[in-house]
Design a protein around this motif. Structure first.
Motif, PDB file in Angstrom:
ATOM      1  N   SER A 210     123.987 -10.131 -32.005  1.00  0.00           N
ATOM      2  CA  SER A 210     124.295  -9.294 -33.016  1.00  0.00           C
ATOM      3  C   SER A 210     124.002  -8.011 -32.692  1.00  0.00           C
ATOM      4  CB  SER A 210     123.529  -9.889 -34.208  1.00  0.00           C
ATOM      5  OG  SER A 210     123.832 -10.897 -34.731  1.00  0.00           O
ATOM      6  N   PHE A 211     122.819  -7.573 -32.168  1.00  0.00           N
ATOM      7  CA  PHE A 211     122.441  -6.418 -31.813  1.00  0.00           C
ATOM      8  C   PHE A 211     123.354  -5.673 -30.745  1.00  0.00           C
ATOM      9  CE2 PHE A 211     117.694  -7.793 -32.735  1.00  0.00           C
ATOM     10  CZ  PHE A 211     117.869  -7.482 -34.213  1.00  0.00           C
ATOM     11  N   PHE A 212     123.605  -6.487 -29.777  1.00  0.00           N
ATOM     12  CA  PHE A 212     124.644  -5.741 -28.666  1.00  0.00           C
ATOM     13  C   PHE A 212     126.107  -5.528 -29.196  1.00  0.00           C
ATOM     14  CE2 PHE A 212     121.603  -7.838 -25.809  1.00  0.00           C
ATOM     15  CZ  PHE A 212     120.988  -6.784 -25.024  1.00  0.00           C
ATOM     16  N   ALA A 213     126.301  -6.663 -30.181  1.00  0.00           N
ATOM     17  CA  ALA A 213     127.763  -6.003 -30.842  1.00  0.00           C
ATOM     18  C   ALA A 213     127.661  -5.071 -31.846  1.00  0.00           C
ATOM     19  CB  ALA A 213     128.322  -7.514 -31.673  1.00  0.00           C
ATOM     20  N   VAL A 234     133.520 -12.242 -30.246  1.00  0.00           N
ATOM     21  CA  VAL A 234     132.055 -12.465 -30.674  1.00  0.00           C
ATOM     22  C   VAL A 234     131.731 -13.738 -31.168  1.00  0.00           C
ATOM     23  CG1 VAL A 234     130.334 -11.857 -32.330  1.00  0.00           C
ATOM     24  CG2 VAL A 234     131.522  -9.999 -31.272  1.00  0.00           C
ATOM     25  N   GLY A 235     132.788 -14.354 -31.844  1.00  0.00           N
ATOM     26  CA  GLY A 235     132.743 -16.167 -32.356  1.00  0.00           C
ATOM     27  C   GLY A 235     132.548 -16.903 -31.065  1.00  0.00           C
ATOM     28  N   VAL A 246     121.634 -19.473 -36.131  1.00  0.00           N
ATOM     29  CA  VAL A 246     121.780 -18.452 -37.388  1.00  0.00           C
ATOM     30  C   VAL A 246     123.078 -17.918 -36.864  1.00  0.00           C
ATOM     31  CG1 VAL A 246     120.014 -18.051 -38.685  1.00  0.00           C
ATOM     32  CG2 VAL A 246     120.407 -16.688 -36.550  1.00  0.00           C
ATOM     33  N   PRO A 247     124.517 -18.708 -36.282  1.00  0.00           N
ATOM     34  CA  PRO A 247     125.413 -17.962 -36.087  1.00  0.00           C
ATOM     35  C   PRO A 247     126.060 -17.073 -36.852  1.00  0.00           C
ATOM     36  CG  PRO A 247     126.024 -20.255 -36.592  1.00  0.00           C
ATOM     37  CD  PRO A 247     124.551 -20.020 -36.772  1.00  0.00           C
ATOM     38  N   LEU A 248     126.031 -17.205 -37.950  1.00  0.00           N
ATOM     39  CA  LEU A 248     126.655 -16.484 -39.131  1.00  0.00           C
ATOM     40  C   LEU A 248     126.215 -14.802 -39.066  1.00  0.00           C
ATOM     41  CD1 LEU A 248     128.739 -16.144 -41.580  1.00  0.00           C
ATOM     42  CD2 LEU A 248     126.795 -16.507 -43.031  1.00  0.00           C
ATOM     43  N   ILE A 249     125.058 -14.425 -38.489  1.00  0.00           N
ATOM     44  CA  ILE A 249     124.593 -13.401 -38.214  1.00  0.00           C
ATOM     45  C   ILE A 249     125.386 -12.386 -37.444  1.00  0.00           C
ATOM     46  CG2 ILE A 249     122.520 -13.712 -39.101  1.00  0.00           C
ATOM     47  CD1 ILE A 249     121.335 -13.003 -36.470  1.00  0.00           C
ATOM     48  N   THR A 250     125.971 -13.129 -36.400  1.00  0.00           N
ATOM     49  CA  THR A 250     126.686 -12.601 -35.232  1.00  0.00           C
ATOM     50  C   THR A 250     128.005 -11.835 -36.013  1.00  0.00           C
ATOM     51  OG1 THR A 250     127.857 -14.332 -34.392  1.00  0.00           O
ATOM     52  CG2 THR A 250     125.869 -14.028 -33.561  1.00  0.00           C
ATOM     53  N   PHE A 251     128.652 -12.290 -36.922  1.00  0.00           N
ATOM     54  CA  PHE A 251     129.744 -11.732 -37.673  1.00  0.00           C
ATOM     55  C   PHE A 251     128.965 -10.725 -38.681  1.00  0.00           C
ATOM     56  CE2 PHE A 251     131.861 -11.547 -41.567  1.00  0.00           C
ATOM     57  CZ  PHE A 251     133.168 -10.811 -41.215  1.00  0.00           C
ATOM     58  N   GLY A 252     128.126 -11.048 -39.432  1.00  0.00           N
ATOM     59  CA  GLY A 252     127.773 -10.424 -40.480  1.00  0.00           C
ATOM     60  C   GLY A 252     126.993  -8.902 -40.404  1.00  0.00           C
ATOM     61  N   MET A 282     135.568 -16.963 -37.122  1.00  0.00           N
ATOM     62  CA  MET A 282     135.561 -18.441 -37.342  1.00  0.00           C
ATOM     63  C   MET A 282     136.575 -19.113 -36.412  1.00  0.00           C
ATOM     64  SD  MET A 282     133.448 -19.708 -39.356  1.00  0.00           S
ATOM     65  CE  MET A 282     134.181 -21.621 -39.378  1.00  0.00           C
ATOM     66  N   ALA A 283     137.723 -18.414 -36.172  1.00  0.00           N
ATOM     67  CA  ALA A 283     138.743 -19.152 -35.364  1.00  0.00           C
ATOM     68  C   ALA A 283     138.230 -19.029 -33.847  1.00  0.00           C
ATOM     69  CB  ALA A 283     140.063 -18.265 -35.359  1.00  0.00           C
ATOM     70  N   GLY A 284     137.346 -17.952 -33.560  1.00  0.00           N
ATOM     71  CA  GLY A 284     136.800 -17.954 -32.349  1.00  0.00           C
ATOM     72  C   GLY A 284     135.811 -18.983 -32.122  1.00  0.00           C
TER      73      GLY A 284
END
Length: 440
Positions: A210-213, A234-235, A246-252, A282-284
């Motif tokens: 998340s931070f690097f994204a 990213v996904g 906590v995969p959702l945070i990499t989008f959020g 989500m697709a990724g």
């Protein structure tokens, strides 16, 4: 006109498909590359790490308060080392089948220090099971690190990288939005105990992604045509490296940052736009998982498709696991999350008191200043992002109830999303005028 639109759509799908195929290919190549790293050096550093692993197994809390929020996931961290030791060039199929070698007289995970000792000494194993439903891409970095470092050293430098990336993300948000948004981001992460996250390999994975994204969001803001591909990638990276934390945070987290940058520059943001980018993520995430299961089933004797979809059905409650039926419950999951967030009854009182005080101050300001009314609808996508963790929790009650001590950290999106929305209502555009002046 219609033909041109269809041609453009076809070109976009070609780009998405090309990026997907290239990413899967590189993911497999990296795993093969890590398997041929010098096994003797890795074994030596694992042996030098046994005392640290033994200590962590005996005391799996980062600080002495022994609250669940301070608990490390030593079982998974040691399993990550276990899987890394079992991945080597002697059996190249291990990059896909993920064998976990063991000994019948050491069945408990708390015996893993002894299991790793035997494996590092190349003692023949008598049991094996294949954890094939994950990519376990962390092995690429972990085997490389174990070539030169012990587990204790890895944890030390991991904490350094974590806090450095965190600081860089805070500075980026402050530079491209405003200091208030950066403070709220930092405070949101502080509320989910970054000192605990930084001490655990498993916990830190999605936060680092998340931070690097987030550091790439200013570039993405200037090149919006790449938004879909960016979030898809990213996904895919999240699925590759994460052991389901906590995969959702990499989008959020990156998306909240992108929304704030758009608001700061008076660009409109729409709920539909956020949902489309979430669909790309989500697709990724999902297709990367299916690609792993398919490759394993096609190229090895292990039927990862059956294993993966069977585990998925149990996790989301489609097919409930009989021994864990009490965990498929909103009440059980909510109680587990509450225990981690509040720590104890006193902590709950303090938390709710401070939250109430903040809400009252914000409401009081809005009553005196009506300017927020005109901004009410403009920032609604931030509330959608703040609500996403609760939707994720509802869909994954069983793993949340069992592993609430780390999976609850998706709530960082609720903290930042809601506070960022309130900040936007109160202060509006923030430093946009200063940015415009600096660009002239």
């Amino acid at each position: 006109m219609k033909g041109r639109f269809l041609q453009l759509m076809r070109k976009q799908w070609i780009i998405y498909a090309g990026v997907f195929v290239i990413t899967v290919f590189l993911a497999l190549i990296l795993l093969i590359g890590c398997a041929i790293l010098p096994q003797n050096q890795i074994n030596e550093h694992v042996l030098d790490s046994i005392s640290t692993i033994t200590r962590d197994i005996r005391e799996d809390y980062i600080i002495s308060d022994h609250s669940k929020g301070s608990m490390l996931d030593v079982a998974t961290d040691s399993l990550m080392i276990h899987a890394s030791v079992g991945t080597n060039s002697r059996y190249l199929g291990s990059v896909l089948t993920n064998p976990i070698y063991g000994y019948s007289d050491l069945p408990d995970w708390r015996d893993r220090d002894e299991v790793l000792t035997r494996l590092a000494y190349d003692m023949p194993h008598d049991t094996v099971w294949f954890y094939a439903r994950y990519w376990m891409g962390f092995r690429v970095l972990l085997r490389l690190a174990l070539t030169f470092l012990t587990y204790n050293q890895i944890k030390r430098y991991l904490a350094f990288v974590f806090f450095t990336a965190f600081a860089m993300a805070i500075c980026s948000v402050a530079k491209n939005t405003n200091a208030r948004a950066a403070f709220l981001f930092a405070f949101s992460v502080i509320l989910v105990r970054p000192h605990v996250i930084a001490a655990c390999m498993q916990f830190s994975c999605c936060f680092l992604i998340s931070f690097f994204a987030m550091l790439l969001i200013p570039w993405l803001c200037r090149h919006p045509r790449y938004e879909g591909v960016f979030f898809m990638e990213v996904g895919m990276i999240t699925m590759y490296f994460d052991f389901y934390t906590v995969p959702l945070i990499t989008f959020g987290l990156p998306m909240i940052y992108l929304c704030l940058m758009f608001l700061e520059r008076e660009k409109p943001i729409r709920i539909k736009w956020v949902l489309k980018r979430f669909a790309a993520w989500m697709a990724g995430y999902g297709l990367m998982w299916i690609a792993k299961l398919t490759l394993t089933s096609a190229l090895t004797p292990v039927n990862a498709l059956v294993q993966g979809f069977g585990a998925f059905a149990e996790r989301v409650g489609i097919q409930k696991e009989e021994s864990l039926t009490n965990y498929y419950s909103v009440e059980t999951a909510s109680k587990a999350v509450g225990e981690v967030i509040f720590s104890d009854e006193t902590g709950k009182v303090i938390y709710l008191f401070v939250l109430t005080l903040i809400v009252l101050v914000a409401v009081g300001y809005m009553i005196r200043n009506k300017a927020w009314i005109g901004r009410f609808g403009k920032g609604l996508p931030l509330l959608l992002l703040a609500a996403m963790p609760f939707g994720w929790f509802a869909a994954t009650l069983q793993p949340l109830a069992i592993h609430a001590f780390f999976q609850y950290r998706s709530i960082v999106l609720a903290y930042w999303g809601m506070s960022a929305y309130a900040e936007f209502l109160i202060y509006g555009r923030g430093s946009v005028s200063l940015l415009k002046l600096s660009e002239k």
